[in-house]
Write an enzyme that holds these catalytic residues in place. Structure first.
Site, mmCIF file in Angstrom:
data_model
loop_
_atom_site.group_PDB
_atom_site.id
_atom_site.type_symbol
_atom_site.label_atom_id
_atom_site.label_comp_id
_atom_site.label_asym_id
_atom_site.label_seq_id
_atom_site.Cartn_x
_atom_site.Cartn_y
_atom_site.Cartn_z
ATOM 1 C CB ALA A 1 -0.916 0.003 1.160
ATOM 2 C CG HIS A 2 -1.076 4.823 1.111
ATOM 3 N ND1 HIS A 2 -0.674 5.576 2.355
ATOM 4 C CD2 HIS A 2 -2.241 4.260 1.516
ATOM 5 C CE1 HIS A 2 -1.553 5.283 3.357
ATOM 6 N NE2 HIS A 2 -2.405 4.625 2.723
ATOM 7 C CG ASP A 3 2.550 7.058 2.305
ATOM 8 O OD1 ASP A 3 3.562 7.969 1.767
ATOM 9 O OD2 ASP A 3 1.460 7.416 2.027
ATOM 10 C CB ALA A 4 4.233 0.089 2.516
#
Length: 198
Positions: free
Chosen positions: A118-121
């Site tokens: 997911a985002h920003d992982a």
């Protein structure tokens, strides 16, 4: 090899293995042409070893001789990698993988088919994300971590370096480094039998 052939956007020049007994043999119809010391200059490479410790050892050896500048590879029509995501050298992203906005994937990682980041992982160098595993937003897998098939990491949670998360497990709290964990919710089962290289 199969996925790279299906893509048809690069030429596979050979397989390189330091085991002399393998030289001249075929893997998926591709000849083992020599050891890692005979890599052609400027070649892009993927280290196709599932064990993270061994992949790191090979990458560091190739760094020493200046032969480790391979670009990441993913099937353009079979994986979705956000334009704002970063992916390190030598990382392989399989078909059906989704990598969200601002995610950061380290070098020489393997993301198996159907994984979701997911985002920003953050995925550290030499990590392994199993098929259909999920890494939620703002969470992290540190260097060399293994996330088993179908396992999930909840938002803002961290899996420590060289830790293994067993298949179908759910990480809902931070997990320390150098352990094996599993279950729903994931709990530390033992110290890891894996050894850190480097």
């Amino acid at each position: 090899i199969m996925f790279m052939r299906q893509e048809g956007r690069c030429e596979i020049v050979g397989i390189f293995d330091d085991d002399v007994a393998s030289h001249g043999t075929l893997v998926e119809g591709v000849r083992v042409v020599g050891g890692t010391g005979s890599l052609p200059v400027g070649v892009n490479l993927l280290i196709a070893i599932g064990q993270n410790e061994v992949r790191k050892k090979i990458a560091l050896k190739l760094d020493e001789v200046g032969a480790n500048d391979g670009r990441p590879f993913w099937p353009r029509n079979g994986a979705l990698v956000s334009e704002s995501a970063t992916v390190g050298a030598g990382t392989y992203i399989g078909p059906g993988v989704v990598v969200g906005p601002r995610a950061s994937i380290g070098r020489h990682c393997i993301l198996q088919p159907g994984a979701f980041v997911a985002h920003d992982a953050l995925i550290g160098n030499y990590a392994f994300v199993g098929g259909r595993a999920m890494v939620a937003g703002f969470s992290a897998l540190d260097e060399g971590a293994v996330l088993g098939m179908g396992a999930i990491v909840a938002p803002k949670k961290r899996v420590g370096a060289w830790t293994t998360v067993m298949i179908q497990s759910a990480v809902v709290s931070d997990i320390p480094e150098h352990v094996t964990c599993g279950g729903v919710p994931a709990a530390v089962m033992s110290e890891s039998e894996r050894t850190k290289v480097g």
